[in-house]
Design a protein around this motif. Structure first.
Motif, PDB file in Angstrom:
ATOM      1  N   ASN A   2       0.859  -1.169   0.000  1.00 20.52           N
ATOM      2  CA  ASN A   2       0.000   0.000   0.000  1.00 20.52           C
ATOM      3  C   ASN A   2       0.898   1.223   0.000  1.00 20.52           C
ATOM      4  OD1 ASN A   2       0.749   0.670   2.679  1.00 20.52           O
ATOM      5  ND2 ASN A   2      -0.847  -0.631   3.532  1.00 20.52           N
ATOM      6  N   SER A   3       0.319   2.412   0.175  1.00 21.51           N
ATOM      7  CA  SER A   3       1.117   3.635   0.062  1.00 21.51           C
ATOM      8  C   SER A   3       2.080   3.838   1.224  1.00 21.51           C
ATOM      9  CB  SER A   3       0.189   4.847  -0.060  1.00 21.51           C
ATOM     10  OG  SER A   3      -0.594   4.958   1.123  1.00 21.51           O
ATOM     11  N   LYS A   4       1.960   3.032   2.275  1.00 21.57           N
ATOM     12  CA  LYS A   4       2.819   3.201   3.437  1.00 21.57           C
ATOM     13  C   LYS A   4       3.857   2.102   3.583  1.00 21.57           C
ATOM     14  CE  LYS A   4      -0.658   5.783   5.902  1.00 21.57           C
ATOM     15  NZ  LYS A   4      -1.435   5.935   7.120  1.00 21.57           N
ATOM     16  N   LEU A   5       3.703   0.998   2.824  1.00 21.78           N
ATOM     17  CA  LEU A   5       4.607  -0.144   2.936  1.00 21.78           C
ATOM     18  C   LEU A   5       4.959  -0.693   1.574  1.00 21.78           C
ATOM     19  CD1 LEU A   5       2.933  -2.400   5.664  1.00 21.78           C
ATOM     20  CD2 LEU A   5       4.900  -0.921   5.966  1.00 21.78           C
ATOM     21  N   SER A   6       6.127  -1.293   1.508  1.00 23.23           N
ATOM     22  CA  SER A   6       6.518  -2.096   0.352  1.00 23.23           C
ATOM     23  C   SER A   6       6.887  -3.465   0.911  1.00 23.23           C
ATOM     24  CB  SER A   6       7.723  -1.464  -0.340  1.00 23.23           C
ATOM     25  OG  SER A   6       8.256  -2.347  -1.288  1.00 23.23           O
ATOM     26  N   ILE A 140       6.694 -20.646   9.222  1.00 26.42           N
ATOM     27  CA  ILE A 140       6.107 -19.635  10.102  1.00 26.42           C
ATOM     28  C   ILE A 140       5.088 -18.818   9.328  1.00 26.42           C
ATOM     29  CG2 ILE A 140       8.151 -19.468  11.589  1.00 26.42           C
ATOM     30  CD1 ILE A 140       8.805 -16.794  10.189  1.00 26.42           C
ATOM     31  N   SER A 141       4.215 -18.169  10.069  1.00 25.44           N
ATOM     32  CA  SER A 141       3.264 -17.224   9.512  1.00 25.44           C
ATOM     33  C   SER A 141       3.581 -15.867  10.120  1.00 25.44           C
ATOM     34  CB  SER A 141       1.840 -17.660   9.870  1.00 25.44           C
ATOM     35  OG  SER A 141       0.901 -16.724   9.411  1.00 25.44           O
ATOM     36  N   VAL A 142       3.583 -14.817   9.314  1.00 21.94           N
ATOM     37  CA  VAL A 142       3.869 -13.465   9.788  1.00 21.94           C
ATOM     38  C   VAL A 142       2.649 -12.600   9.495  1.00 21.94           C
ATOM     39  CG1 VAL A 142       5.402 -11.468   9.603  1.00 21.94           C
ATOM     40  CG2 VAL A 142       6.328 -13.773   9.291  1.00 21.94           C
ATOM     41  N   ILE A 143       2.162 -11.897  10.515  1.00 23.77           N
ATOM     42  CA  ILE A 143       0.999 -11.035  10.316  1.00 23.77           C
ATOM     43  C   ILE A 143       1.273  -9.653  10.887  1.00 23.77           C
ATOM     44  CG2 ILE A 143      -0.628 -12.971  10.389  1.00 23.77           C
ATOM     45  CD1 ILE A 143      -1.461 -11.943  13.189  1.00 23.77           C
ATOM     46  N   ASP A 144       0.539  -8.672  10.372  1.00 22.85           N
ATOM     47  CA  ASP A 144       0.516  -7.328  10.925  1.00 22.85           C
ATOM     48  C   ASP A 144      -0.913  -6.830  10.829  1.00 22.85           C
ATOM     49  OD1 ASP A 144       0.477  -4.282  10.673  1.00 22.85           O
ATOM     50  OD2 ASP A 144       2.448  -4.683  11.519  1.00 22.85           O
ATOM     51  N   GLN A 145      -1.550  -6.625  11.977  1.00 23.40           N
ATOM     52  CA  GLN A 145      -2.944  -6.197  11.985  1.00 23.40           C
ATOM     53  C   GLN A 145      -3.112  -4.740  11.571  1.00 23.40           C
ATOM     54  OE1 GLN A 145      -4.047  -7.369  15.958  1.00 23.40           O
ATOM     55  NE2 GLN A 145      -4.669  -9.406  15.261  1.00 23.40           N
ATOM     56  N   ASN A 146      -2.120  -3.890  11.826  1.00 22.33           N
ATOM     57  CA  ASN A 146      -2.227  -2.487  11.435  1.00 22.33           C
ATOM     58  C   ASN A 146      -2.353  -2.322   9.929  1.00 22.33           C
ATOM     59  OD1 ASN A 146      -1.936  -1.861  14.116  1.00 22.33           O
ATOM     60  ND2 ASN A 146       0.111  -0.991  13.933  1.00 22.33           N
ATOM     61  N   PHE A 147      -1.686  -3.201   9.164  1.00 21.96           N
ATOM     62  CA  PHE A 147      -1.668  -3.081   7.712  1.00 21.96           C
ATOM     63  C   PHE A 147      -2.350  -4.252   7.008  1.00 21.96           C
ATOM     64  CE2 PHE A 147       1.854  -0.441   9.116  1.00 21.96           C
ATOM     65  CZ  PHE A 147       1.628   0.727   8.397  1.00 21.96           C
ATOM     66  N   SER A 148      -3.010  -5.119   7.759  1.00 21.05           N
ATOM     67  CA  SER A 148      -3.711  -6.286   7.200  1.00 21.05           C
ATOM     68  C   SER A 148      -2.787  -7.141   6.333  1.00 21.05           C
ATOM     69  CB  SER A 148      -4.937  -5.847   6.396  1.00 21.05           C
ATOM     70  OG  SER A 148      -5.833  -5.156   7.224  1.00 21.05           O
ATOM     71  N   LEU A 149      -1.595  -7.422   6.851  1.00 18.25           N
ATOM     72  CA  LEU A 149      -0.637  -8.261   6.135  1.00 18.25           C
ATOM     73  C   LEU A 149      -0.679  -9.676   6.702  1.00 18.25           C
ATOM     74  CD1 LEU A 149       2.548  -6.000   6.242  1.00 18.25           C
ATOM     75  CD2 LEU A 149       0.971  -6.269   4.346  1.00 18.25           C
ATOM     76  N   GLN A 150      -0.516 -10.664   5.828  1.00 15.47           N
ATOM     77  CA  GLN A 150      -0.351 -12.034   6.285  1.00 15.47           C
ATOM     78  C   GLN A 150       0.466 -12.790   5.250  1.00 15.47           C
ATOM     79  OE1 GLN A 150      -3.770 -14.077   7.735  1.00 15.47           O
ATOM     80  NE2 GLN A 150      -2.688 -16.006   7.916  1.00 15.47           N
ATOM     81  N   ASN A 171       3.036  -3.733  13.579  1.00 15.09           N
ATOM     82  CA  ASN A 171       2.666  -4.544  14.730  1.00 15.09           C
ATOM     83  C   ASN A 171       2.869  -6.004  14.328  1.00 15.09           C
ATOM     84  OD1 ASN A 171       1.677  -5.442  17.156  1.00 15.09           O
ATOM     85  ND2 ASN A 171      -0.462  -5.122  16.622  1.00 15.09           N
ATOM     86  N   LEU A 172       4.122  -6.370  14.061  1.00 12.31           N
ATOM     87  CA  LEU A 172       4.425  -7.694  13.529  1.00 12.31           C
ATOM     88  C   LEU A 172       4.338  -8.781  14.595  1.00 12.31           C
ATOM     89  CD1 LEU A 172       7.523  -7.000  11.266  1.00 12.31           C
ATOM     90  CD2 LEU A 172       5.222  -7.594  10.526  1.00 12.31           C
ATOM     91  N   LYS A 173       3.709  -9.889  14.206  1.00 15.18           N
ATOM     92  CA  LYS A 173       3.664 -11.093  15.022  1.00 15.18           C
ATOM     93  C   LYS A 173       3.985 -12.256  14.110  1.00 15.18           C
ATOM     94  CE  LYS A 173       0.032  -9.535  18.131  1.00 15.18           C
ATOM     95  NZ  LYS A 173      -1.322  -9.804  18.635  1.00 15.18           N
ATOM     96  N   ALA A 174       4.644 -13.255  14.680  1.00 13.09           N
ATOM     97  CA  ALA A 174       4.944 -14.462  13.924  1.00 13.09           C
ATOM     98  C   ALA A 174       4.466 -15.669  14.732  1.00 13.09           C
ATOM     99  CB  ALA A 174       6.436 -14.570  13.635  1.00 13.09           C
TER     100      ALA A 174
END
Length: 193
Positions: A2-6, A140-150, A171-174
């Motif tokens: 998105n415009s805030k992440l690559s 592993i699975s990596v998620i970030d709820q702030n940016f809806s990444l998985q 807000n990375l979690k693995a």
């Protein structure tokens, strides 16, 4: 993206020198590589840089700076030294390792090896512009709820997340997806000029 992440996911092969990622600025502020040490030899000199070495497998790996005492590099234990030191490396058997070069006064970095059990959750709260999650073995699975990444990562896969703005923190979690997994989280923070 998105415009805030690559974001990008790559497969990082084993054997020989493999560039993982490199800064686009010239001269580079950081460079992340994977290599295999097959025989005794000198490591390249990099004045103005610190080098963090992390043994992934094989070895044992020994480093000797400026003809001093041998330093044994323990598996998955980051070892940092000044890049201008004349460094001799040796291994009794092929040693697979990562190197992170960081330019002094331009960036700071952290390298965090992590072991996961299945379904174990680990929070990665550090703030930085560059984040790399490298799965050495297992899954592993990596998620970030702030940016809806998985993302799901298997052995030798790397996730790179670059923050394009400073508006929000990650807000990375693995989570472990296999009975056992090992991953390395690398963060790079740019310093003010």
């Amino acid at each position: 993206t998105n415009s805030k992440l690559s974001t990008s996911v790559l497969n990082v092969g084993i054997g020989g020198i493999t560039p993982v990622a490199i800064d686009t600025e010239k001269p580079f502020r950081w460079r992340f590589m994977r290599d295999t040490l097959n025989e005794t030899g000198s490591l390249s000199s990099h004045p103005d840089y610190d080098r963090i070495v992390l043994l992934l497998s094989g070895g044992p790996m020994l480093l000797r700076h400026n003809n001093g005492v041998h330093q044994e590099i323990a598996p998955l234990a980051p070892y940092c030294y000044q890049g201008e030191l004349h460094t001799l490396a040796q291994a009794d058997s092929p040693a697979d390792y990562l190197s992170l070069f960081i330019r002094r006064q331009k960036v700071r970095a952290g390298v965090y090896p992590t072991h996961f059990n299945e379904n174990a959750e680990i929070q990665f709260p550090l703030s930085a512009q560059e984040h790399f999650m490298f799965c050495i073995d297992g899954a592993i699975s990596v998620i970030d709820q702030n940016f809806s990444l998985q993302y799901s990562l298997g052995a030798n896969e790397l996730l790179r997340i670059t923050r394009l703005t400073q508006d929000e923190s990650l807000n990375l979690k693995a989570f472990g997806q296999s009975p056992s997994a090992t991953a390395i989280w690398v963060v790079i923070q740019y310093l003010a000029a």
